[in-house]
Design a protein around this motif. Structure first.
Motif, PDB file in Angstrom:
ATOM      1  N   PHE A  45     -14.025 -26.858  17.190  1.00 40.20           N
ATOM      2  CA  PHE A  45     -15.311 -27.010  16.510  1.00 40.20           C
ATOM      3  C   PHE A  45     -15.670 -25.748  15.751  1.00 40.20           C
ATOM      4  N   ASN A  46     -16.360 -25.930  14.632  1.00 37.69           N
ATOM      5  CA  ASN A  46     -16.950 -24.824  13.884  1.00 37.69           C
ATOM      6  C   ASN A  46     -18.445 -24.843  14.131  1.00 37.69           C
ATOM      7  N   GLY A  47     -19.041 -23.702  14.236  1.00 39.67           N
ATOM      8  CA  GLY A  47     -20.485 -23.629  14.402  1.00 39.67           C
ATOM      9  C   GLY A  47     -20.908 -23.688  15.849  1.00 39.67           C
ATOM     10  N   CYS A  48     -22.217 -23.707  16.027  1.00 42.61           N
ATOM     11  CA  CYS A  48     -22.819 -23.701  17.362  1.00 42.61           C
ATOM     12  C   CYS A  48     -22.808 -25.086  17.986  1.00 42.61           C
ATOM     13  N   LEU A  49     -22.508 -25.141  19.251  1.00 42.71           N
ATOM     14  CA  LEU A  49     -22.602 -26.372  20.033  1.00 42.71           C
ATOM     15  C   LEU A  49     -23.838 -26.289  20.913  1.00 42.71           C
ATOM     16  N   CYS A  50     -24.379 -27.442  21.281  1.00 37.33           N
ATOM     17  CA  CYS A  50     -25.502 -27.460  22.215  1.00 37.33           C
ATOM     18  C   CYS A  50     -24.996 -27.036  23.598  1.00 37.33           C
ATOM     19  N   ALA A  51     -25.917 -26.630  24.456  1.00 38.15           N
ATOM     20  CA  ALA A  51     -25.549 -26.153  25.790  1.00 38.15           C
ATOM     21  C   ALA A  51     -24.802 -27.216  26.589  1.00 38.15           C
ATOM     22  N   SER A  52     -25.203 -28.465  26.444  1.00 37.67           N
ATOM     23  CA  SER A  52     -24.542 -29.548  27.170  1.00 37.67           C
ATOM     24  C   SER A  52     -23.079 -29.673  26.747  1.00 37.67           C
ATOM     25  N   CYS A  53     -22.819 -29.631  25.458  1.00 36.10           N
ATOM     26  CA  CYS A  53     -21.435 -29.735  24.978  1.00 36.10           C
ATOM     27  C   CYS A  53     -20.625 -28.492  25.325  1.00 36.10           C
ATOM     28  N   LEU A  54     -21.278 -27.319  25.312  1.00 41.53           N
ATOM     29  CA  LEU A  54     -20.575 -26.104  25.736  1.00 41.53           C
ATOM     30  C   LEU A  54     -20.116 -26.245  27.182  1.00 41.53           C
ATOM     31  N   GLN A  55     -20.984 -26.781  28.032  1.00 42.56           N
ATOM     32  CA  GLN A  55     -20.638 -26.974  29.442  1.00 42.56           C
ATOM     33  C   GLN A  55     -19.494 -27.983  29.576  1.00 42.56           C
ATOM     34  N   THR A  56     -19.551 -29.052  28.797  1.00 40.21           N
ATOM     35  CA  THR A  56     -18.485 -30.063  28.817  1.00 40.21           C
ATOM     36  C   THR A  56     -17.160 -29.463  28.353  1.00 40.21           C
ATOM     37  N   MET A  57     -17.202 -28.671  27.294  1.00 40.83           N
ATOM     38  CA  MET A  57     -15.983 -28.045  26.771  1.00 40.83           C
ATOM     39  C   MET A  57     -15.425 -27.026  27.763  1.00 40.83           C
ATOM     40  N   LYS A  58     -16.295 -26.331  28.450  1.00 42.13           N
ATOM     41  CA  LYS A  58     -15.862 -25.395  29.491  1.00 42.13           C
ATOM     42  C   LYS A  58     -15.082 -26.147  30.572  1.00 42.13           C
ATOM     43  N   GLN A  59     -15.620 -27.291  30.975  1.00 40.52           N
ATOM     44  CA  GLN A  59     -14.950 -28.118  31.983  1.00 40.52           C
ATOM     45  C   GLN A  59     -13.618 -28.659  31.467  1.00 40.52           C
ATOM     46  N   GLN A  60     -13.586 -29.075  30.214  1.00 44.71           N
ATOM     47  CA  GLN A  60     -12.334 -29.565  29.626  1.00 44.71           C
ATOM     48  C   GLN A  60     -11.281 -28.470  29.598  1.00 44.71           C
ATOM     49  N   TYR A  61     -11.692 -27.254  29.295  1.00 49.22           N
ATOM     50  CA  TYR A  61     -10.762 -26.124  29.304  1.00 49.22           C
ATOM     51  C   TYR A  61     -10.186 -25.921  30.707  1.00 49.22           C
ATOM     52  N   LYS A  62     -11.044 -25.943  31.708  1.00 52.31           N
ATOM     53  CA  LYS A  62     -10.577 -25.771  33.087  1.00 52.31           C
ATOM     54  C   LYS A  62      -9.610 -26.880  33.485  1.00 52.31           C
ATOM     55  N   GLN A  63      -9.906 -28.107  33.092  1.00 45.86           N
ATOM     56  CA  GLN A  63      -9.020 -29.227  33.400  1.00 45.86           C
ATOM     57  C   GLN A  63      -7.670 -29.066  32.697  1.00 45.86           C
ATOM     58  N   GLU A  64      -7.695 -28.609  31.456  1.00 49.97           N
ATOM     59  CA  GLU A  64      -6.450 -28.398  30.717  1.00 49.97           C
ATOM     60  C   GLU A  64      -5.617 -27.285  31.365  1.00 49.97           C
ATOM     61  N   GLN A  65      -6.266 -26.218  31.779  1.00 51.37           N
ATOM     62  CA  GLN A  65      -5.554 -25.134  32.454  1.00 51.37           C
ATOM     63  C   GLN A  65      -4.951 -25.615  33.766  1.00 51.37           C
ATOM     64  N   PHE A  66      -5.682 -26.421  34.511  1.00 46.87           N
ATOM     65  CA  PHE A  66      -5.195 -26.981  35.761  1.00 46.87           C
ATOM     66  C   PHE A  66      -3.988 -27.890  35.512  1.00 46.87           C
ATOM     67  N   ARG A  67      -4.098 -28.741  34.484  1.00 43.55           N
ATOM     68  CA  ARG A  67      -3.004 -29.639  34.142  1.00 43.55           C
ATOM     69  C   ARG A  67      -1.746 -28.848  33.758  1.00 43.55           C
ATOM     70  N   GLN A  68      -1.925 -27.809  32.968  1.00 41.61           N
ATOM     71  CA  GLN A  68      -0.779 -26.989  32.563  1.00 41.61           C
ATOM     72  C   GLN A  68      -0.155 -26.278  33.757  1.00 41.61           C
ATOM     73  N   ARG A  69      -0.979 -25.807  34.667  1.00 38.34           N
ATOM     74  CA  ARG A  69      -0.469 -25.137  35.863  1.00 38.34           C
ATOM     75  C   ARG A  69       0.312 -26.111  36.744  1.00 38.34           C
ATOM     76  N   LEU A  70      -0.208 -27.314  36.918  1.00 38.65           N
ATOM     77  CA  LEU A  70       0.522 -28.330  37.685  1.00 38.65           C
ATOM     78  C   LEU A  70       1.864 -28.647  37.035  1.00 38.65           C
ATOM     79  N   GLN A  71       1.855 -28.760  35.717  1.00 34.98           N
ATOM     80  CA  GLN A  71       3.097 -29.036  34.989  1.00 34.98           C
ATOM     81  C   GLN A  71       4.121 -27.929  35.231  1.00 34.98           C
ATOM     82  N   GLN A  72       3.664 -26.678  35.215  1.00 36.56           N
ATOM     83  CA  GLN A  72       4.564 -25.554  35.488  1.00 36.56           C
ATOM     84  C   GLN A  72       5.130 -25.644  36.899  1.00 36.56           C
ATOM     85  N   ILE A  73       4.293 -25.960  37.858  1.00 31.63           N
ATOM     86  CA  ILE A  73       4.739 -26.061  39.243  1.00 31.63           C
ATOM     87  C   ILE A  73       5.770 -27.167  39.400  1.00 31.63           C
TER      88      ILE A  73
END
Length: 80
Positions: free
Chosen positions: A45-73
């Motif tokens: 995304f370009n520009g500012c996101l609302c706080a709700s979407c920032l929180q959602t994107m933060k969670q999506q990032y954590k899920q993606e990192q978890f998925r990548q870590r599981l894949q490595q394992i």
């Protein structure tokens, strides 16, 4: 950009007041982000996101990192 401006979130299209002139009072300060999380969001995304979407994107990032870590394992254990 003015001190306070009504903008629309590029993710959900919700209107919110961006306070770039007084950033410590802006709604985005409700969500604490790491540099990696900020980079992840900026790639989508370009520009500012609302706080709700920032929180959602933060969670999506954590899920993606978890998925990548599981894949490595699983890849490591499959090689044994």
């Amino acid at each position: 950009m003015a001190c306070h401006e009504t903008v629309h979130c590029p993710c959900c299209n919700t209107a919110f007041e961006c306070r770039v002139g007084t950033i410590l009072r802006c709604q985005c300060q409700e969500v604490s982000l790491t540099d990696d999380e900020r980079f992840f969001i900026s790639q989508q995304f370009n520009g500012c996101l609302c706080a709700s979407c920032l929180q959602t994107m933060k969670q999506q990032y954590k899920q993606e990192q978890f998925r990548q870590r599981l894949q490595q394992i699983f890849n490591l254990s499959a090689k044994r």
